[in-house]
Motif scaffolding. Structure first.
Motif, PDB file in Angstrom:
ATOM      1  N   THR A 142     -23.370  33.462 -32.825  1.00 38.52           N
ATOM      2  CA  THR A 142     -22.201  32.826 -33.464  1.00 38.52           C
ATOM      3  C   THR A 142     -20.970  32.922 -32.560  1.00 38.52           C
ATOM      4  O   THR A 142     -20.178  31.984 -32.486  1.00 38.52           O
ATOM      5  CB  THR A 142     -21.900  33.462 -34.832  1.00 38.52           C
ATOM      6  N   PHE A 143     -20.823  34.052 -31.868  1.00 44.66           N
ATOM      7  CA  PHE A 143     -19.729  34.212 -30.901  1.00 44.66           C
ATOM      8  C   PHE A 143     -19.829  33.143 -29.809  1.00 44.66           C
ATOM      9  O   PHE A 143     -18.842  32.473 -29.469  1.00 44.66           O
ATOM     10  CB  PHE A 143     -19.774  35.609 -30.287  1.00 44.66           C
ATOM     11  N   LEU A 144     -21.029  32.967 -29.245  1.00 44.70           N
ATOM     12  CA  LEU A 144     -21.233  31.973 -28.190  1.00 44.70           C
ATOM     13  C   LEU A 144     -20.983  30.565 -28.707  1.00 44.70           C
ATOM     14  O   LEU A 144     -20.389  29.732 -28.004  1.00 44.70           O
ATOM     15  CB  LEU A 144     -22.658  32.088 -27.644  1.00 44.70           C
ATOM     16  N   THR A 145     -21.413  30.296 -29.942  1.00 49.34           N
ATOM     17  CA  THR A 145     -21.198  28.965 -30.526  1.00 49.34           C
ATOM     18  C   THR A 145     -19.706  28.668 -30.641  1.00 49.34           C
ATOM     19  O   THR A 145     -19.247  27.582 -30.273  1.00 49.34           O
ATOM     20  CB  THR A 145     -21.856  28.882 -31.913  1.00 49.34           C
ATOM     21  N   PHE A 146     -18.942  29.623 -31.162  1.00 49.66           N
ATOM     22  CA  PHE A 146     -17.499  29.429 -31.279  1.00 49.66           C
ATOM     23  C   PHE A 146     -16.844  29.298 -29.905  1.00 49.66           C
ATOM     24  O   PHE A 146     -15.959  28.468 -29.713  1.00 49.66           O
ATOM     25  CB  PHE A 146     -16.870  30.592 -32.038  1.00 49.66           C
ATOM     26  N   LEU A 147     -17.263  30.128 -28.967  1.00 51.24           N
ATOM     27  CA  LEU A 147     -16.710  30.054 -27.610  1.00 51.24           C
ATOM     28  C   LEU A 147     -16.875  28.644 -27.046  1.00 51.24           C
ATOM     29  O   LEU A 147     -15.923  28.053 -26.520  1.00 51.24           O
ATOM     30  CB  LEU A 147     -17.407  31.069 -26.714  1.00 51.24           C
ATOM     31  N   ALA A 148     -18.085  28.099 -27.173  1.00 51.15           N
ATOM     32  CA  ALA A 148     -18.383  26.802 -26.562  1.00 51.15           C
ATOM     33  C   ALA A 148     -17.772  25.640 -27.340  1.00 51.15           C
ATOM     34  O   ALA A 148     -17.045  24.809 -26.781  1.00 51.15           O
ATOM     35  CB  ALA A 148     -19.899  26.624 -26.463  1.00 51.15           C
ATOM     36  N   VAL A 149     -18.057  25.564 -28.647  1.00 48.23           N
ATOM     37  CA  VAL A 149     -17.635  24.413 -29.448  1.00 48.23           C
ATOM     38  C   VAL A 149     -16.126  24.415 -29.674  1.00 48.23           C
ATOM     39  O   VAL A 149     -15.444  23.409 -29.437  1.00 48.23           O
ATOM     40  CB  VAL A 149     -18.392  24.385 -30.785  1.00 48.23           C
ATOM     41  N   GLN A 150     -15.608  25.540 -30.141  1.00 51.58           N
ATOM     42  CA  GLN A 150     -14.169  25.593 -30.396  1.00 51.58           C
ATOM     43  C   GLN A 150     -13.386  25.584 -29.083  1.00 51.58           C
ATOM     44  O   GLN A 150     -12.255  25.087 -29.035  1.00 51.58           O
ATOM     45  CB  GLN A 150     -13.826  26.840 -31.223  1.00 51.58           C
ATOM     46  N   GLY A 151     -13.959  26.131 -28.017  1.00 57.89           N
ATOM     47  CA  GLY A 151     -13.308  26.050 -26.708  1.00 57.89           C
ATOM     48  C   GLY A 151     -13.128  24.617 -26.248  1.00 57.89           C
ATOM     49  O   GLY A 151     -12.091  24.253 -25.685  1.00 57.89           O
ATOM     50  N   VAL A 152     -14.148  23.784 -26.488  1.00 55.68           N
ATOM     51  CA  VAL A 152     -14.035  22.358 -26.156  1.00 55.68           C
ATOM     52  C   VAL A 152     -12.937  21.703 -26.985  1.00 55.68           C
ATOM     53  O   VAL A 152     -12.131  20.917 -26.484  1.00 55.68           O
ATOM     54  CB  VAL A 152     -15.392  21.650 -26.370  1.00 55.68           C
ATOM     55  N   ARG A 153     -12.892  22.034 -28.277  1.00 49.40           N
ATOM     56  CA  ARG A 153     -11.849  21.458 -29.144  1.00 49.40           C
ATOM     57  C   ARG A 153     -10.458  21.848 -28.661  1.00 49.40           C
ATOM     58  O   ARG A 153      -9.545  21.020 -28.608  1.00 49.40           O
ATOM     59  CB  ARG A 153     -12.049  21.927 -30.586  1.00 49.40           C
ATOM     60  N   LEU A 154     -10.291  23.113 -28.303  1.00 51.44           N
ATOM     61  CA  LEU A 154      -8.983  23.603 -27.888  1.00 51.44           C
ATOM     62  C   LEU A 154      -8.571  23.081 -26.518  1.00 51.44           C
ATOM     63  O   LEU A 154      -7.415  23.246 -26.120  1.00 51.44           O
ATOM     64  CB  LEU A 154      -8.980  25.141 -27.887  1.00 51.44           C
ATOM     65  N   SER A 155      -9.501  22.458 -25.801  1.00 51.78           N
ATOM     66  CA  SER A 155      -9.205  21.926 -24.462  1.00 51.78           C
ATOM     67  C   SER A 155      -8.569  20.537 -24.502  1.00 51.78           C
ATOM     68  O   SER A 155      -8.317  19.955 -23.444  1.00 51.78           O
ATOM     69  CB  SER A 155     -10.497  21.863 -23.622  1.00 51.78           C
ATOM     70  N   PHE A 156      -8.318  20.009 -25.689  1.00 48.98           N
ATOM     71  CA  PHE A 156      -7.800  18.640 -25.809  1.00 48.98           C
ATOM     72  C   PHE A 156      -6.556  18.419 -24.943  1.00 48.98           C
ATOM     73  O   PHE A 156      -6.414  17.384 -24.288  1.00 48.98           O
ATOM     74  CB  PHE A 156      -7.474  18.331 -27.275  1.00 48.98           C
ATOM     75  N   GLY A 157      -5.639  19.387 -24.936  1.00 46.02           N
ATOM     76  CA  GLY A 157      -4.396  19.225 -24.195  1.00 46.02           C
ATOM     77  C   GLY A 157      -4.587  18.985 -22.712  1.00 46.02           C
ATOM     78  O   GLY A 157      -3.754  18.347 -22.062  1.00 46.02           O
ATOM     79  N   ALA A 158      -5.705  19.481 -22.158  1.00 46.10           N
ATOM     80  CA  ALA A 158      -5.963  19.297 -20.733  1.00 46.10           C
ATOM     81  C   ALA A 158      -6.230  17.837 -20.378  1.00 46.10           C
ATOM     82  O   ALA A 158      -6.067  17.431 -19.214  1.00 46.10           O
ATOM     83  CB  ALA A 158      -7.159  20.159 -20.303  1.00 46.10           C
ATOM     84  N   PHE A 159      -6.616  17.033 -21.373  1.00 45.12           N
ATOM     85  CA  PHE A 159      -7.003  15.639 -21.108  1.00 45.12           C
ATOM     86  C   PHE A 159      -5.889  14.637 -21.417  1.00 45.12           C
ATOM     87  O   PHE A 159      -6.059  13.442 -21.179  1.00 45.12           O
ATOM     88  CB  PHE A 159      -8.253  15.288 -21.928  1.00 45.12           C
ATOM     89  N   VAL A 160      -4.771  15.124 -21.948  1.00 48.84           N
ATOM     90  CA  VAL A 160      -3.707  14.205 -22.368  1.00 48.84           C
ATOM     91  C   VAL A 160      -3.191  13.377 -21.189  1.00 48.84           C
ATOM     92  O   VAL A 160      -3.156  12.138 -21.245  1.00 48.84           O
ATOM     93  CB  VAL A 160      -2.552  14.984 -23.037  1.00 48.84           C
ATOM     94  N   GLU A 161      -2.775  14.028 -20.115  1.00 44.19           N
ATOM     95  CA  GLU A 161      -2.210  13.292 -18.971  1.00 44.19           C
ATOM     96  C   GLU A 161      -3.233  12.393 -18.280  1.00 44.19           C
ATOM     97  O   GLU A 161      -2.914  11.238 -17.957  1.00 44.19           O
ATOM     98  CB  GLU A 161      -1.576  14.270 -17.985  1.00 44.19           C
ATOM     99  N   PRO A 162      -4.476  12.862 -18.020  1.00 46.48           N
ATOM    100  CA  PRO A 162      -5.466  11.947 -17.424  1.00 46.48           C
ATOM    101  C   PRO A 162      -5.736  10.716 -18.280  1.00 46.48           C
ATOM    102  O   PRO A 162      -5.890   9.606 -17.746  1.00 46.48           O
ATOM    103  CB  PRO A 162      -6.717  12.821 -17.298  1.00 46.48           C
TER     104      PRO A 162
END
Length: 419
Positions: free
Chosen positions: A15-35
């Motif tokens: 469950t830790f790994l699932t949250f790390l991967a899935v929620q980490g992708v969700r939280l990365s949204f800001g990195a894609f705003v400028e591109p």
């Protein structure tokens, strides 16, 4: 006597790994705003709408996910949701028009993120732990912070070194080829599937008196007449506005607008995530209502610092302070809800709480982008956040201290029910 390793800890790791991967992708949204602004000729407000749609989809999916978990089991929901996020984020590399981003990220990725969330994970961890459950939940929740610490700066660096399309290919492959098989192969819904009992053993059936107390009927709609309900709901919506809405969507673009390098921005996000984990672990050390007053007050102060962050030192100081109070509001809010409304349906109350958080998140993603389009800065959004956080702190301080159930209370209740 030698202790044997219990499979329940494998469940916690998965469950830790699932949250790390899935929620980490969700939280990365800001990195894609400028591109995305550059590639699709979209303004900041339009891109913010993608995030807004994502939060709405995520929030509305939670009741459905809860029912599917009851019917199909957490293992199937968590594994399928991980696969859905992976394949959807991978397919964004083929996007040629903005509407495709709205569909793939705003809807498909967000449905997967909604499935791989606390609803399913809490059920499976509860099944495996009757003791040490608090520790298990703490490790599980730390997956959010770990994903933020690793995948958000990781995405930033990959975009800097390669491009955003290769970055989503890598993220999608990580989810589909590594995380999804691990979840599917190792996660189990219940200890009985492995011929085991939960840590702490099986729970003895509740007494007739306890069942009678729990089954006493109340009108849950009376909740809406209670001051405690609104004094929890409104601050939690403000929490969503200022964290997953404002900061997770706009902190990275803000940092780039102010001339901070990718390495400095990545360091700030990593520090914020690291102190996030510390904040989660420290959030239950004091009176919950006083803790929430302190957390919202500190969050307002941290945004004041960000407002005047014209050098990297101030940005990093902001990251430390905001990290300490970011996710830390969740546990005391949930605890107060269970204390104030223990005679009602806790699921009903928590459902409203998290719906309010997602509504706040949606507004916190969209409005700052709209204000940015009009003014070219985030100043209005930061001033607004400081004001509403001050209001949230005051509302929590005005809450009554919850009644603590003593042994005498239990005896009195037992005698009343028997009488």
């Amino acid at each position: 006597m030698k202790r044997t390793f219990h499979y329940a800890w494998i469940i916690v790791f998965v469950t830790f790994l699932t949250f790390l991967a899935v929620q980490g992708v969700r939280l990365s949204f800001g990195a894609f705003v400028e591109p995305w602004e550059t590639d699709f000729s979209m303004d900041r407000g339009t891109i913010s709408l993608i995030s807004t749609l994502s939060f709405i989809t995520y929030g509305l999916s939670q009741p459905l996910i809860g029912r599917l978990v009851d019917k199909l089991g957490a293992r199937l929901i968590l594994s399928f949701s991980t696969f859905l996020v992976g394949i959807s984020i991978f397919l964004t590399s083929f996007v040629t028009h903005p509407w495709q981003l709205f569909f793939l990220y705003g809807i498909m990725v967000s449905l997967g993120v909604g499935g791989a969330s606390n609803v399913a994970a809490t059920v499976v961890v509860t099944n495996w732990f009757n003791e040490k459950r608090g520790l298990a939940f703490g490790i599980m929740e730390a997956g959010f912070g770990a994903g933020q610490m690793l995948l958000v700066p990781g995405s930033l660096m990959l975009i800097h070194w390669l491009n955003w399309k290769m970055t989503v290919v890598i993220l999608g492959a990580f989810l589909v080829l590594i995380v999804f098989p691990i979840v599917l192969l190792f996660l189990r819904n219940h200890p009985k599937e492995k011929g085991l009992v939960p840590i702490g053993g099986e729970i003895v059936e509740e007494s007739t008196v306890e069942k009678k107390a729990l089954n006493t009927s109340y009108s849950i709609w009376n909740v809406f007449l209670k001051r405690e309900f609104w004094f929890l709901i409104l601050p939690f919506a403000i929490c969503g506005f200022t964290t997953t809405g404002l900061m997770d969507t706009h902190l990275i673009p803000f940092s780039h607008d102010h001339g901070f390098s990718t390495s400095v921005t990545s360091a700030a996000v990593s520090i914020l995530a690291g102190f996030n984990i510390i904040g989660i672990l420290l959030s239950d050390r004091w009176s919950s209502r006083k803790m929430l007053f302190l957390l919202y007050g500190m969050r307002a102060i941290s945004i004041c610092i960000l407002l005047y962050s014209h050098n990297s030192a101030l940005l990093l100081i902001f990251a430390v302070l905001f990290g300490l109070v970011d996710f830390a509001t969740v546990a005391p809010t949930q605890l107060l809800a269970t204390q104030y409304f223990k005679e009602y349906s806790i699921g009903f109350i928590l459902g409203w709480l998290f719906l309010s958080h997602q509504i706040g998140s949606a507004l916190g993603a969209y409005l700052p982008g709209l204000f940015y389009n009009e003014t070219g800065s985030y100043n209005i959004s930061f001033y607004l956040s400081i004001m509403i956080l001050t209001g949230a702190a005051i509302l929590n301080l005005l809450l009554p201290e919850p009644h603590r159930v003593t042994q005498k209370d239990k005896i009195d209740t037992h005698e009343q029910l028997q009488g």
